[in-house]
Design a protein around this motif. Sequence first.
Motif, short mmCIF file in Angstrom:
data_model
loop_
_atom_site.label_atom_id
_atom_site.label_comp_id
_atom_site.label_asym_id
_atom_site.label_seq_id
_atom_site.Cartn_x
_atom_site.Cartn_y
_atom_site.Cartn_z
N ARG A 55 147.10 -5.82 -66.91
CA ARG A 55 147.30 -4.62 -67.60
C ARG A 55 147.24 -5.00 -68.83
NH1 ARG A 55 147.93 1.02 -68.53
NH2 ARG A 55 147.76 1.36 -66.40
N ASN B 63 147.22 -3.48 -72.38
CA ASN B 63 147.71 -1.76 -73.70
C ASN B 63 147.80 -3.23 -75.01
OD1 ASN B 63 147.65 -0.60 -71.44
ND2 ASN B 63 149.94 -0.02 -71.20
N ASN C 259 143.54 0.97 -74.04
CA ASN C 259 144.25 0.10 -72.74
C ASN C 259 143.24 0.24 -70.93
OD1 ASN C 259 146.96 2.01 -73.69
ND2 ASN C 259 146.02 4.15 -72.80
N LEU C 260 143.77 -1.01 -70.66
CA LEU C 260 143.01 -1.32 -69.62
C LEU C 260 143.79 -2.21 -68.88
CD1 LEU C 260 139.61 -2.08 -68.94
CD2 LEU C 260 140.45 -4.62 -70.05
N THR C 261 143.29 -1.74 -67.35
CA THR C 261 143.89 -2.28 -65.90
C THR C 261 143.20 -2.37 -65.30
OG1 THR C 261 145.17 -1.93 -64.47
CG2 THR C 261 144.88 0.10 -65.40
N VAL D 10 138.58 -0.17 -61.95
CA VAL D 10 139.17 -0.75 -64.01
C VAL D 10 139.12 0.52 -64.26
CG1 VAL D 10 137.59 -1.46 -65.64
CG2 VAL D 10 137.49 -2.82 -63.55
N GLY E 118 140.33 2.30 -68.50
CA GLY E 118 140.80 1.58 -69.25
C GLY E 118 140.25 3.16 -70.18
N ASN E 119 140.82 2.82 -71.27
CA ASN E 119 141.00 4.32 -72.29
C ASN E 119 140.69 3.75 -73.95
OD1 ASN E 119 143.34 4.38 -71.55
ND2 ASN E 119 142.88 6.50 -72.80
#
Lengths: 548, 990
Positions: free
Chosen positions: B343, B345, B360-362, B421, B423-424
């Motif tokens: 993750r 962020n 944010n990306l996971t 995945v 993400g925002n």
Amino acid sequence: MAATSSCTKLNEQVQDEILTTTGLTDKQIADGLIAPVYARLPDIFLHTNYFTLQEISTDEAILPYRGGTDWGDNGIYLNMHKHETISSDVNVKNTWTLITQVISRSVTAITSLKDNKDPSAPLYIAEARAMRAYYNMMSLDLFGIAFVKEDANAFSKIVRGTEAVEYIKNELLAVEPILDNTTGPGRLTKAGVWGLLARLYLNAAVYRDPYAASFTFAPGDMDKVIEYSDKIISSNQFALSADYFAIFGNVNHDNKELIFAVDQRSDLNGHNRMAYFSLSGDQYPLPAFPAANGTDGPAITPDFYASWTAANGATDPAAADPRFYKQNISIYTNPGDSCVTDFNVDRGILRGQQYGLLRVAGAFVKCSNGNFKVGKLFNLSRSNPNLPVDFTLAVDFSVVGSNYSTGYRVEKYEFSRASASGRNFGQADIIILRLADIYLMRAEAKLRKGDAAGALTDVNTVRTSRTAYAVKGTALPSITLDLLFRERGFELYWEMVRRTDMIRFGKYEGTWTEKSNTDKNKRVFPIPQTAIDGASNLPDFLKQNPGY
Amino acid sequence: MGLLFTICGLAASGKGISGKHFMSPPDQTITGRITDAASGNPLAGATIAVKNTKRTTSSAADGSFSISVPDDKAVLVISFVGYTGLQVALGGKTVVDIKMEAVASDLQQVVVVGYGTQNKKDITGAVKSLKAESFNRGIINSPEQLLQGKVAGVNVTSASGEPGGAQAITIRGPGGVRTGNTPLFVVDGVALDNSSTGGGGNPLNFINPQDIESIDVLKDASASAIYGTRGANGVILITTKRGKAGTSVMSYSGSLGVSNLARKIPVFSTADYKAQVVKAGGVLDDKGGSTDWQKEITRTAITQTHNLTLSGGANKLTYYASFGMQKQQGIIKFNDFNRYTGRFNVTQRFLEDRLTVEANLTATSTNGTRPPIQDVIGNALSNNPTYPARDASGNPAQYQNITNPLQSFTLDKEITKINRVLGNITGTLKLTKDLNYKMNFGVDYSTGTRDVQALPSLIPQRDGRLETYYTTNRNMLIENYLTYAHIFGDHNINALAGYSYQKTFLQGRNYSINKFPIGPVEPQYNPSYGQELTLVNNAPGGYAQTNELQSFFGRINYQYKNKYLATVNFRADGSTRFGGNNKYGYFPSFSLGWKITEEAFMKNSIFTNLKLRAGWGQTGNQEIPNKITQASYSSAVSAANSYPLSATGSYPAGLIYTRLANPDLQWEVSTQTNVGLDFGLLNGRLNGSIDVFNKNTNNILLYIPTADPIQPTDKFWSNLKEMNVNNKGLEIDLEYRSNKDKAFYYSIGGNLTFISNKVTNSPLTIIPSGSAQGSGLTSATVNGYINNQPIGTFFLKEWTGFDANGISTFRDIDKDGIVTDKDRITAGTALPNKLYSLNGSVGYKGFDLVVNFNGISGNKIYDNTANAYFYKLKISKGVNVTPEAVAYPNESVSNSAPVSTRYLKSGAYFRLNNVALGYNLNPSKLGVGRWVTALRLSLTAQNLFVITKYNGYDPEVNSDRAIENALSYGIDYLNYPKARSFIFGLNVSF
């Protein structure tokens, strides 16, 4: 950023279904519309559907809660046999659902084919109408109602009694001239319609007033039975099969006795349930497939067996009537023949100790020469290794009578050679109408009109035609309605006409093994509760049959 | 968070400055400093007023203030949100040092609500916020497990002990008949689609629980209406961790867990088995061994987790990054579940802090392997224990009449691999002092592959088969909205208006091939070794669907004098799933709040907080299947649709209607009223809330039989306007916290939910659900949706004992002399009417201990496992059973076991869900203080005990036995057993 969020019309985009028939040729559409009209026939003629309703409810078949572990199914098979079926019975519901669905498919085909330019369209419309009449006849027979529906968008008109009989008759008559005579037996032909008309007239007294104390068979109806039977017989298109069990063999499609049948193909729609479900769970009929076994399903009742012994006196039925039994595994008569390369399972009514392929840990035992070992079978798959697969006459709903090997079994249809599991890949066509039935219907009509001699001739024509085996059929010296009813049992056992026959002959309220209910209301099945519920906002549209 | 508060903060300090400016000439100037009593940190923004005057000021960033007072007798009134108010008599002093005690309550806690945050004290809906420190401890696969027992009204059923297995979660009871009673999950502002991502596992497994900062549950319609057609089942908002400016932390946490079968099903031991078979009149087939088959299939499972996080930042940029892995073994052998997560962020401010960008990306990869679990458990329970499990050479022994589950382990498995995945990126732009524009763009993408592999073998003879299922899910979201906050004197207004567009795409395809050669190559690695492809056995399958949801939403929060609160939410949702005649649904909600403690008459009350809330709102459930508004043809060469038209040649593709059009179809509507009271006592140490709710769902969407039986399909989709599902209940939350600044501190809390459910006005006599499983039980149904009964009602024949022959008897309700389906009774429901939990914590110096209990009661379980496996007849046939099967000496060994109340059992339980003991070492004392800032050791026990009368593996059951989409409840059929686990953990921060 804002550009990507412009408003959408929210029209659903369907990506995985064809919603229209655009792009198909008229021929593809025509074929595509008529095929579904027939396509549910294998499902209707399934062991749990039409077979259960037409046979388990009679003296020809009984299905106990096998060993307390199998075929319990919430009591539906016991109830069916005891005439205590209720409106939530799944088998009744499934049969109803299939029949109503195919009537609808027929309506769709009839209305959609009107604008079709393919040359086959007029014939297909005629077939669809004839099939709609046939399915309605089935519905009338089982549920006491038929559905008149011409416009797919309008409500059906539900008809009963005389109105239903007239509707079905008129539909069949309307299309008979258009039908072909070369497309059988898998599709409905002119001769097929004649057979259905004969059957309709024969049962018309019942259909007009299903709850009558006794039925009066009008001479006019009987004349029609004779007229349409004559048409079939005199067409010379059909012939009685010398080899009785060939009628039910895997390659029966071209058997000349078949008039109308469910065209089963192993690579499309065939099920092997007729051959599979009565056999023992430890009977493996195919050397090629060590997973294809039986289920210990229904047996014949001792009462039905008694009709065979009563008819043949001291002679064992197997030695008296070629329709009773055909041996294919030679170890029965030649105990030394215990190593084989191939065989077919025995046919007809199976009694006593069964022999077959021995199976250990999922594989068949081989002899030292590499052939398959054949021997006495035991209930290994039931964790009953000491219980021989020895079919006994006695079968009932008691604990002892419900054990895995009780009751004589029926292997009328050949076990499909293509069936890896026993369940599917059926090859044999399932009979709807065949010539012997036509002869027997004509005999019955003659007899009901007082022509006993003519009736006896027809019955004996059938009896003496089975000449392929060492045991050959013999002629009867005389005929009565009771003898004719019995004869229909010998000829047509497990062919899904027994319930209709028993009602017509006034025997459905009789008493046989585990059955003592005499309620006439049980002649007709309940309309499924789900259908009643579904129509609950339309008062009086769909009324439950009396007695349910 | 933060944006709205920035505005509020600016407004407040502005007010302070202006107050100072218009002050009358000083009589005497008092200066001082306000600090937090516990930490000594300065408190900025506290209000200092002079009693009985209009003079006020507020403290500066360093806590200092200056105010003029008229005389020596002046009294200063100090107030600050989250702190106990003080009155300071000056008595001549001109310099005062004021220490404020923090209120123990979490009143100033920030709660995440849809499209923003709010202070808890200003909330008018039923919302529960849970911070990471309150989560359940132990081996956690998905966020629902963190919540179990933590929130009143939320029922989490962890039905399967399988790692990564599905969880059932409902908020305030199920509202519909079909699937789709799951709440909406929103992760950092991205609303997830609840569709399966492949395999049978929980789609939320992709979230690393250690990344979660808080979970907020929107329970009532006044809170969830902002999510319109997706709010009917409640909303769960998950917020992940972010970095803090001015720090730079790297921390590692790791754990090692040991899990074992929590309790066995007590089938007979070898000795008892031998005696019982003989006693039942069976023929003992004694192979001389003594096998505990349950032991053979289970193991001591090891779970390890490793998590590394990096977080921190400077003024303009903060970040949080984590890398996690969890390698988990199931307690059933050959069952593994591994998860790898990453993750990142990040938050950055630009343009003099007018623009804030958060990203944010996971990314997660899960990998699960499972044997055919039901078969394996069924065989382990029923197999003859005298049969040795292994042959002389140690291989699984082969038997004719039983299946050795060890052989299933070697021959059959399912491998599921899912990559996901999420993400925002959000941008917040301050347009004016009061007005902000926010944009949120998010993508959630996953792909799954599931291989079902059956190896070929000689004995038992099998050809081998490989089935492969591919799934792709894509969910794209774009939102634009404006927020406005302004204070006009006594009027405080917060408003929100926005537009949202969401598009989901789901695709699945499957292929299979048969007949593999026996050899070392597993079919999953090279399907081309397969030798047989037939249309009957290997017809490929697939589906694809695109759904769009277009929404307009708004909210106004209004406060008058900081006492009277009002909130109005509105959302218009348009969905492609709805019929052409009903494209848009409109969902309003209204709620009011009254902060009673702010009233003058409450000044000296015992309450530190007392707030009354009331709300009403409507929400929808748009989780209706796709395409059901449109008619459909199918054109396929299949058994049910095609038929040979000639003796030779190919078969035509049959054209059939598979579905009827219904352009009127729409969402289910849930209307909910909620009244709640929040309270704080004992100087804010005791906090709680009570909520009463009444939720009615109607317009129920059902697949019902057509009125005219002659229709292309026998059933069609329809909204039943009159049909209603009611859930009403009472929820109580209570928590007491001692002063955490003392060396010894403790807290005790819990919650209690009373809930009842009822179905009314169904046009169908019964909607059956819950088909029983097992030989002889085909076609029997267990649950039913019946008028005036709760969902999950068991509808069964009533078992009354045995007749003279020892055969089961059942009550003949209609007295017609025979026992049929018509004699079934409503025998209780699978839904509990009470849910409760108890949490406690104790700390002393470096030690802390946390315990979490939870329980439910009033529910029943249908023990389909016992029904299918454990009855007297079975033991007489040499099949192993439990003592329950032979409990009645007068029962005949030939008695069969149809579905009946005989196998209906109480489902109440009370569980010690988890206990965690931790010790924080002092790095300085260990001599590593220069490098290590924190060091913590912990020991957690999970599922330490469960008190229940239920005698299956575990009372949390939920075998999916839906019939035609009608959900079943409370059926146990060979459910995966639960584990008891002990986990040793280590956390180090640098």
